[in-house]
Design a protein around this motif. Structure first.
Motif, short mmCIF file in Angstrom:
data_model
loop_
_atom_site.label_atom_id
_atom_site.label_comp_id
_atom_site.label_asym_id
_atom_site.label_seq_id
_atom_site.Cartn_x
_atom_site.Cartn_y
_atom_site.Cartn_z
N PRO A 161 0.81 -1.23 0.00
CA PRO A 161 0.00 0.00 0.00
C PRO A 161 0.84 1.27 0.00
O PRO A 161 0.45 2.27 -0.63
CB PRO A 161 -0.81 -0.12 1.30
CG PRO A 161 -0.90 -1.58 1.56
CD PRO A 161 0.41 -2.14 1.09
N GLU A 162 1.99 1.23 0.68
CA GLU A 162 2.85 2.43 0.72
C GLU A 162 3.35 2.79 -0.68
O GLU A 162 3.40 3.97 -1.04
CB GLU A 162 4.05 2.21 1.66
CG GLU A 162 3.70 2.09 3.12
CD GLU A 162 3.29 0.68 3.51
OE1 GLU A 162 3.21 -0.18 2.61
OE2 GLU A 162 3.05 0.45 4.71
N ASP A 163 3.73 1.76 -1.46
CA ASP A 163 4.17 2.00 -2.85
C ASP A 163 3.00 2.51 -3.69
O ASP A 163 3.15 3.43 -4.50
CB ASP A 163 4.74 0.72 -3.46
CG ASP A 163 6.00 0.26 -2.75
OD1 ASP A 163 6.68 1.11 -2.14
OD2 ASP A 163 6.30 -0.95 -2.81
N GLY A 164 1.85 1.89 -3.48
CA GLY A 164 0.66 2.31 -4.22
C GLY A 164 0.31 3.76 -3.95
O GLY A 164 -0.05 4.50 -4.86
N LEU A 165 0.47 4.16 -2.68
CA LEU A 165 0.15 5.54 -2.30
C LEU A 165 1.06 6.54 -2.99
O LEU A 165 0.60 7.59 -3.45
CB LEU A 165 0.25 5.70 -0.78
CG LEU A 165 -0.02 7.11 -0.24
CD1 LEU A 165 -1.40 7.59 -0.63
CD2 LEU A 165 0.15 7.13 1.27
N ILE A 166 2.35 6.21 -3.08
CA ILE A 166 3.30 7.13 -3.73
C ILE A 166 2.90 7.39 -5.18
O ILE A 166 2.78 8.54 -5.63
CB ILE A 166 4.74 6.57 -3.65
CG1 ILE A 166 5.22 6.56 -2.20
CG2 ILE A 166 5.68 7.41 -4.52
CD1 ILE A 166 6.51 5.79 -1.98
N TYR A 167 2.69 6.32 -5.93
CA TYR A 167 2.34 6.46 -7.35
C TYR A 167 0.92 7.03 -7.51
O TYR A 167 0.65 7.81 -8.44
CB TYR A 167 2.46 5.13 -8.07
CG TYR A 167 3.89 4.71 -8.29
CD1 TYR A 167 4.64 5.24 -9.33
CD2 TYR A 167 4.51 3.80 -7.44
CE1 TYR A 167 5.96 4.88 -9.53
CE2 TYR A 167 5.83 3.42 -7.62
CZ TYR A 167 6.55 3.96 -8.67
OH TYR A 167 7.87 3.61 -8.86
N SER A 168 0.03 6.64 -6.61
CA SER A 168 -1.33 7.18 -6.64
C SER A 168 -1.32 8.69 -6.43
O SER A 168 -2.03 9.42 -7.11
CB SER A 168 -2.19 6.51 -5.56
OG SER A 168 -3.48 7.08 -5.54
N ALA A 169 -0.50 9.14 -5.49
CA ALA A 169 -0.40 10.57 -5.21
C ALA A 169 0.12 11.33 -6.44
O ALA A 169 -0.41 12.39 -6.80
CB ALA A 169 0.52 10.81 -4.01
N ILE A 170 1.15 10.77 -7.08
CA ILE A 170 1.73 11.43 -8.26
C ILE A 170 0.68 11.54 -9.38
O ILE A 170 0.47 12.62 -9.95
CB ILE A 170 2.96 10.64 -8.77
CG1 ILE A 170 4.10 10.72 -7.74
CG2 ILE A 170 3.43 11.19 -10.12
CD1 ILE A 170 5.26 9.77 -8.02
N ILE A 171 0.03 10.42 -9.68
CA ILE A 171 -0.96 10.40 -10.76
C ILE A 171 -2.16 11.30 -10.44
O ILE A 171 -2.61 12.09 -11.27
CB ILE A 171 -1.45 8.95 -11.02
CG1 ILE A 171 -0.32 8.09 -11.58
CG2 ILE A 171 -2.64 8.93 -11.98
CD1 ILE A 171 -0.65 6.61 -11.65
#
Length: 233
Positions: free
Chosen positions: A177-187
């Motif tokens: 989830p932490e990785d998902g959050l980083i890319y989700s935030a960018i997109i």
């Protein structure tokens, strides 16, 4: 027969309604699921939970927002019909008062009393045109599109779903989830910036400032949700 200006006016109104509904659906769709996913990222260890909860929220949110748009469209239609019935009643019961209201409209445009009388008699000779005039110029009401409620529900619901899927995309492809959050935030922040830019252009505001405002709201909501989840967890 309607002239070209009438058709241009109708087209403008429909286009304006559509864009308004897209903005309503897309703004919430980008922000709410993004905040939910961010909050869950701070509390769970599996992306499956984030995506399942996110999709469930998008479905529920799309239906709720769509129904809200439908009810708003129906309320607008019912309000117009109620005022229309009242105007028909008033031109029957108190025609002199209604004629005086026509005179007041044209007096504001600087027409002489003689010209006012001529216009009043012309308008009052056709009850339907008379009522239509009163609806437009006394009450400022345009006849709503009969399909407005349905179109609004679909446009808002679909826009919400499209906006809501954007923050979830990284979670489908990553494990943590932490990785998902980083890319989700960018997109999502990029999508919010672009959305805010075009929304501000449409409404005549400063595009860059408007884009930053929209992006900041989304970032603040997601950040707050993530911190709360971390604190509680």
């Amino acid at each position: 027969m309607h002239g070209p200006d009438h058709h241009l006016h109708e087209k403008h109104l429909k286009s304006s309604d559509f864009l308004t509904d897209v903005v309503i659906g897309m703004s919430d769709g980008l922000t709410v699921p993004f905040a939910l996913a961010a909050g869950l990222s701070g509390a769970v260890s599996s992306n499956d939970i984030v995506t399942t909860a996110g999709v469930a929220e998008i479905v529920a949110g799309s239906i709720a927002m769509g129904l809200g748009g439908y009810l708003a469209g129906m309320t607008e239609k019912e309000h117009y019909e109620a005022e229309l019935a009242r105007e028909y009643d008033e031109v029957e019961r108190v025609p002199d008062r209604e004629k005086e209201e026509i005179r007041e409209v044209f007096e504001d445009y600087g027409l002489s009393p003689e010209a006012q009388e001529m216009v009043v008699n012309c308008i009052a000779s056709d009850k339907d045109k008379w009522v239509d005039f009163m609806m437009r110029f006394e009450l400022g009401l345009e006849k709503p599109n009969p399909n407005r409620a349905r179109n609004s529900a679909l446009t808002i619901g679909i826009s919400y779903a499209i906006g809501g899927l954007i923050p979830l995309i990284p979670y489908f492809y990553l494990e943590k989830p932490e990785d998902g959050l980083i890319y989700s935030a960018i997109i999502t922040l990029f999508a919010l910036f672009v959305f805010g830019f075009f929304k501000s252009k449409m409404t005549g505001q400063q595009p860059f400032i408007g884009a930053l405002k929209v992006m900041s709201i989304g970032a603040a909501a997601a950040g707050a949700a993530f911190l709360v989840a971390k604190l509680i967890g």
